[in-house]
Motif scaffolding. Structure first.
Motif, PDB file in Angstrom:
ATOM      1  N   ILE A  47      12.852  45.804 -26.521  1.00  0.00           N
ATOM      2  CA  ILE A  47      12.618  47.165 -26.033  1.00  0.00           C
ATOM      3  C   ILE A  47      12.995  48.174 -27.110  1.00  0.00           C
ATOM      4  O   ILE A  47      12.258  49.127 -27.385  1.00  0.00           O
ATOM      5  CB  ILE A  47      13.413  47.407 -24.726  1.00  0.00           C
ATOM      6  N   LEU A  48      14.150  47.971 -27.745  1.00  0.00           N
ATOM      7  CA  LEU A  48      14.612  48.912 -28.773  1.00  0.00           C
ATOM      8  C   LEU A  48      13.784  48.826 -30.054  1.00  0.00           C
ATOM      9  O   LEU A  48      13.637  49.826 -30.754  1.00  0.00           O
ATOM     10  CB  LEU A  48      16.097  48.684 -29.067  1.00  0.00           C
ATOM     11  N   TRP A  49      13.257  47.659 -30.361  1.00  0.00           N
ATOM     12  CA  TRP A  49      12.388  47.549 -31.537  1.00  0.00           C
ATOM     13  C   TRP A  49      11.088  48.325 -31.326  1.00  0.00           C
ATOM     14  O   TRP A  49      10.486  48.806 -32.264  1.00  0.00           O
ATOM     15  CB  TRP A  49      12.092  46.089 -31.864  1.00  0.00           C
ATOM     16  N   GLU A  50      10.668  48.452 -30.066  1.00  0.00           N
ATOM     17  CA  GLU A  50       9.486  49.250 -29.757  1.00  0.00           C
ATOM     18  C   GLU A  50       9.786  50.737 -29.895  1.00  0.00           C
ATOM     19  O   GLU A  50       8.992  51.490 -30.431  1.00  0.00           O
ATOM     20  CB  GLU A  50       8.993  48.978 -28.335  1.00  0.00           C
ATOM     21  N   LYS A  51      10.937  51.162 -29.352  1.00  0.00           N
ATOM     22  CA  LYS A  51      11.323  52.572 -29.418  1.00  0.00           C
ATOM     23  C   LYS A  51      12.835  52.664 -29.338  1.00  0.00           C
ATOM     24  O   LYS A  51      13.433  52.359 -28.313  1.00  0.00           O
ATOM     25  CB  LYS A  51      10.681  53.366 -28.290  1.00  0.00           C
ATOM     26  N   ASP A  52      13.416  53.074 -30.409  1.00  0.00           N
ATOM     27  CA  ASP A  52      14.862  53.216 -30.512  1.00  0.00           C
ATOM     28  C   ASP A  52      15.337  54.426 -29.696  1.00  0.00           C
ATOM     29  O   ASP A  52      14.623  55.414 -29.570  1.00  0.00           O
ATOM     30  CB  ASP A  52      15.216  53.414 -31.994  1.00  0.00           C
ATOM     31  N   LEU A  74      25.057  44.864 -23.199  1.00  0.00           N
ATOM     32  CA  LEU A  74      25.013  45.866 -24.271  1.00  0.00           C
ATOM     33  C   LEU A  74      26.313  45.865 -25.077  1.00  0.00           C
ATOM     34  O   LEU A  74      26.285  46.012 -26.301  1.00  0.00           O
ATOM     35  CB  LEU A  74      24.749  47.257 -23.687  1.00  0.00           C
ATOM     36  N   LYS A  75      27.425  45.673 -24.401  1.00  0.00           N
ATOM     37  CA  LYS A  75      28.713  45.624 -25.110  1.00  0.00           C
ATOM     38  C   LYS A  75      28.739  44.451 -26.097  1.00  0.00           C
ATOM     39  O   LYS A  75      29.250  44.577 -27.215  1.00  0.00           O
ATOM     40  CB  LYS A  75      29.877  45.503 -24.125  1.00  0.00           C
ATOM     41  N   ARG A  76      28.166  43.305 -25.684  1.00  0.00           N
ATOM     42  CA  ARG A  76      28.137  42.146 -26.595  1.00  0.00           C
ATOM     43  C   ARG A  76      27.224  42.417 -27.788  1.00  0.00           C
ATOM     44  O   ARG A  76      27.554  42.063 -28.925  1.00  0.00           O
ATOM     45  CB  ARG A  76      27.701  40.886 -25.846  1.00  0.00           C
ATOM     46  N   LEU A  77      26.082  43.064 -27.549  1.00  0.00           N
ATOM     47  CA  LEU A  77      25.193  43.406 -28.668  1.00  0.00           C
ATOM     48  C   LEU A  77      25.876  44.401 -29.607  1.00  0.00           C
ATOM     49  O   LEU A  77      25.710  44.324 -30.825  1.00  0.00           O
ATOM     50  CB  LEU A  77      23.875  43.993 -28.150  1.00  0.00           C
ATOM     51  N   GLU A  78      26.641  45.318 -29.035  1.00  0.00           N
ATOM     52  CA  GLU A  78      27.361  46.290 -29.863  1.00  0.00           C
ATOM     53  C   GLU A  78      28.450  45.597 -30.676  1.00  0.00           C
ATOM     54  O   GLU A  78      28.615  45.876 -31.867  1.00  0.00           O
ATOM     55  CB  GLU A  78      27.966  47.373 -28.974  1.00  0.00           C
ATOM     56  N   SER A  79      29.162  44.655 -30.055  1.00  0.00           N
ATOM     57  CA  SER A  79      30.232  43.952 -30.783  1.00  0.00           C
ATOM     58  C   SER A  79      29.665  43.078 -31.905  1.00  0.00           C
ATOM     59  O   SER A  79      30.349  42.808 -32.889  1.00  0.00           O
ATOM     60  CB  SER A  79      31.090  43.116 -29.825  1.00  0.00           C
ATOM     61  N   LYS A  80      28.405  42.655 -31.762  1.00  0.00           N
ATOM     62  CA  LYS A  80      27.749  41.878 -32.819  1.00  0.00           C
ATOM     63  C   LYS A  80      27.174  42.779 -33.907  1.00  0.00           C
ATOM     64  O   LYS A  80      26.670  42.292 -34.924  1.00  0.00           O
ATOM     65  CB  LYS A  80      26.627  41.021 -32.224  1.00  0.00           C
ATOM     66  N   GLY A  81      27.231  44.081 -33.681  1.00  0.00           N
ATOM     67  CA  GLY A  81      26.771  45.028 -34.691  1.00  0.00           C
ATOM     68  C   GLY A  81      25.274  45.298 -34.685  1.00  0.00           C
ATOM     69  O   GLY A  81      24.737  45.830 -35.655  1.00  0.00           O
ATOM     70  N   PHE A  82      24.583  44.984 -33.574  1.00  0.00           N
ATOM     71  CA  PHE A  82      23.138  45.183 -33.520  1.00  0.00           C
ATOM     72  C   PHE A  82      22.737  46.529 -32.916  1.00  0.00           C
ATOM     73  O   PHE A  82      21.641  47.018 -33.180  1.00  0.00           O
ATOM     74  CB  PHE A  82      22.465  44.061 -32.726  1.00  0.00           C
ATOM     75  N   ILE A  83      23.608  47.102 -32.091  1.00  0.00           N
ATOM     76  CA  ILE A  83      23.301  48.382 -31.453  1.00  0.00           C
ATOM     77  C   ILE A  83      24.528  49.275 -31.469  1.00  0.00           C
ATOM     78  O   ILE A  83      25.650  48.809 -31.696  1.00  0.00           O
ATOM     79  CB  ILE A  83      22.832  48.212 -29.991  1.00  0.00           C
ATOM     80  N   GLN A  96      22.620  56.625 -24.477  1.00  0.00           N
ATOM     81  CA  GLN A  96      21.457  56.150 -25.230  1.00  0.00           C
ATOM     82  C   GLN A  96      21.882  54.979 -26.104  1.00  0.00           C
ATOM     83  O   GLN A  96      23.019  54.909 -26.563  1.00  0.00           O
ATOM     84  CB  GLN A  96      20.895  57.256 -26.119  1.00  0.00           C
ATOM     85  N   ILE A  97      20.931  54.092 -26.339  1.00  0.00           N
ATOM     86  CA  ILE A  97      21.183  52.906 -27.149  1.00  0.00           C
ATOM     87  C   ILE A  97      20.342  53.014 -28.410  1.00  0.00           C
ATOM     88  O   ILE A  97      19.134  53.240 -28.349  1.00  0.00           O
ATOM     89  CB  ILE A  97      20.813  51.618 -26.383  1.00  0.00           C
ATOM     90  N   PHE A  98      21.004  52.824 -29.553  1.00  0.00           N
ATOM     91  CA  PHE A  98      20.336  52.911 -30.848  1.00  0.00           C
ATOM     92  C   PHE A  98      20.553  51.624 -31.639  1.00  0.00           C
ATOM     93  O   PHE A  98      21.620  51.018 -31.568  1.00  0.00           O
ATOM     94  CB  PHE A  98      20.887  54.088 -31.657  1.00  0.00           C
ATOM     95  N   LEU A  99      19.543  51.258 -32.386  1.00  0.00           N
ATOM     96  CA  LEU A  99      19.660  50.113 -33.290  1.00  0.00           C
ATOM     97  C   LEU A  99      20.523  50.489 -34.483  1.00  0.00           C
ATOM     98  O   LEU A  99      20.422  51.594 -35.006  1.00  0.00           O
ATOM     99  CB  LEU A  99      18.279  49.695 -33.804  1.00  0.00           C
ATOM    100  N   THR A 100      21.342  49.557 -34.916  1.00  0.00           N
ATOM    101  CA  THR A 100      22.047  49.717 -36.184  1.00  0.00           C
ATOM    102  C   THR A 100      21.147  49.136 -37.280  1.00  0.00           C
ATOM    103  O   THR A 100      20.076  48.582 -36.987  1.00  0.00           O
ATOM    104  CB  THR A 100      23.377  48.940 -36.158  1.00  0.00           C
ATOM    105  N   GLU A 101      21.582  49.233 -38.515  1.00  0.00           N
ATOM    106  CA  GLU A 101      20.815  48.604 -39.603  1.00  0.00           C
ATOM    107  C   GLU A 101      20.683  47.099 -39.368  1.00  0.00           C
ATOM    108  O   GLU A 101      19.629  46.517 -39.593  1.00  0.00           O
ATOM    109  CB  GLU A 101      21.451  48.891 -40.967  1.00  0.00           C
ATOM    110  N   ASN A 102      21.783  46.471 -38.908  1.00  0.00           N
ATOM    111  CA  ASN A 102      21.721  45.036 -38.595  1.00  0.00           C
ATOM    112  C   ASN A 102      20.714  44.746 -37.497  1.00  0.00           C
ATOM    113  O   ASN A 102      20.007  43.738 -37.537  1.00  0.00           O
ATOM    114  CB  ASN A 102      23.098  44.515 -38.167  1.00  0.00           C
ATOM    115  N   GLY A 103      20.643  45.624 -36.498  1.00  0.00           N
ATOM    116  CA  GLY A 103      19.676  45.461 -35.421  1.00  0.00           C
ATOM    117  C   GLY A 103      18.248  45.586 -35.912  1.00  0.00           C
ATOM    118  O   GLY A 103      17.353  44.867 -35.457  1.00  0.00           O
ATOM    119  N   LYS A 104      18.032  46.496 -36.851  1.00  0.00           N
ATOM    120  CA  LYS A 104      16.691  46.661 -37.431  1.00  0.00           C
ATOM    121  C   LYS A 104      16.329  45.448 -38.290  1.00  0.00           C
ATOM    122  O   LYS A 104      15.184  44.993 -38.278  1.00  0.00           O
ATOM    123  CB  LYS A 104      16.625  47.938 -38.259  1.00  0.00           C
ATOM    124  N   GLU A 105      17.296  44.928 -39.018  1.00  0.00           N
ATOM    125  CA  GLU A 105      17.058  43.735 -39.847  1.00  0.00           C
ATOM    126  C   GLU A 105      16.783  42.507 -38.985  1.00  0.00           C
ATOM    127  O   GLU A 105      15.999  41.630 -39.362  1.00  0.00           O
ATOM    128  CB  GLU A 105      18.262  43.471 -40.752  1.00  0.00           C
TER     129      GLU A 105
END
Length: 144
Positions: A47-52, A74-83, A96-105
């Motif tokens: 979902i976030l790759w479609e629209k951050d 979402l907390k687990r994705l954040e702790s992994k550095g993806f959002i 709001q939820i945003f991709l980090t650089e790691n999430g974009k990679e």
């Protein structure tokens, strides 16, 4: 008199849907393990790759998940550095939820997952698209 035929597993529409969802989700597991995400986390990332920048509520609506299920995910994705999660300035109740650089990679690493799944399923794409269309029709009827 009761109709016991209606209670036979083979007469249920829900069981084959449950079983195929479970089996297909299982096919994703080895590919997603390589990305260090679970299937529900993969859905959020798509979902976030479609629209951050979607809100938590929007993501929950798209995935049919309540906040009690979505928040820990979402907390687990954040702790992994993806959002990252950010409260809106106009209304701090809205997150709001945003991709980090790691999430974009991660998107680049995940690009081959759908093709790998199609290969594993080994069913003509036309059949899968027909099934998807039928499921969406039913889902839209249930939502109303």
């Amino acid at each position: 008199m009761e109709n016991s035929e209606s209670l036979k597993l083979g007469n249920q529409i829900c069981f084959p849907l449950y079983a195929i969802a479970k089996e297909i989700t299982g096919l994703y597991r080895p590919f997603l393990d390589e990305l260090d995400i679970t299937y529900p986390q993969y859905l959020v990332m798509m979902i976030l790759w479609e629209k951050d920048g979607y809100t938590v509520n929007h993501i929950g609506e798209e995935l049919f998940l309540d906040s009690g299920t979505l928040t820990p995910l979402l907390k687990r994705l954040e702790s992994k550095g993806f959002i990252s999660r950010k409260r809106k300035k106009e209304d701090e109740r809205v997150v709001q939820i945003f991709l980090t650089e790691n999430g974009k990679e991660l998107k680049q690493k995940a690009c081959d997952v759908p093709a790998k799944i199609l290969e594993k399923i080994n069913v003509p794409i036309e059949d899968l698209m027909e099934l998807k269309t039928s499921i969406h029709k039913i889902l839209n009827k249930i939502e109303k």
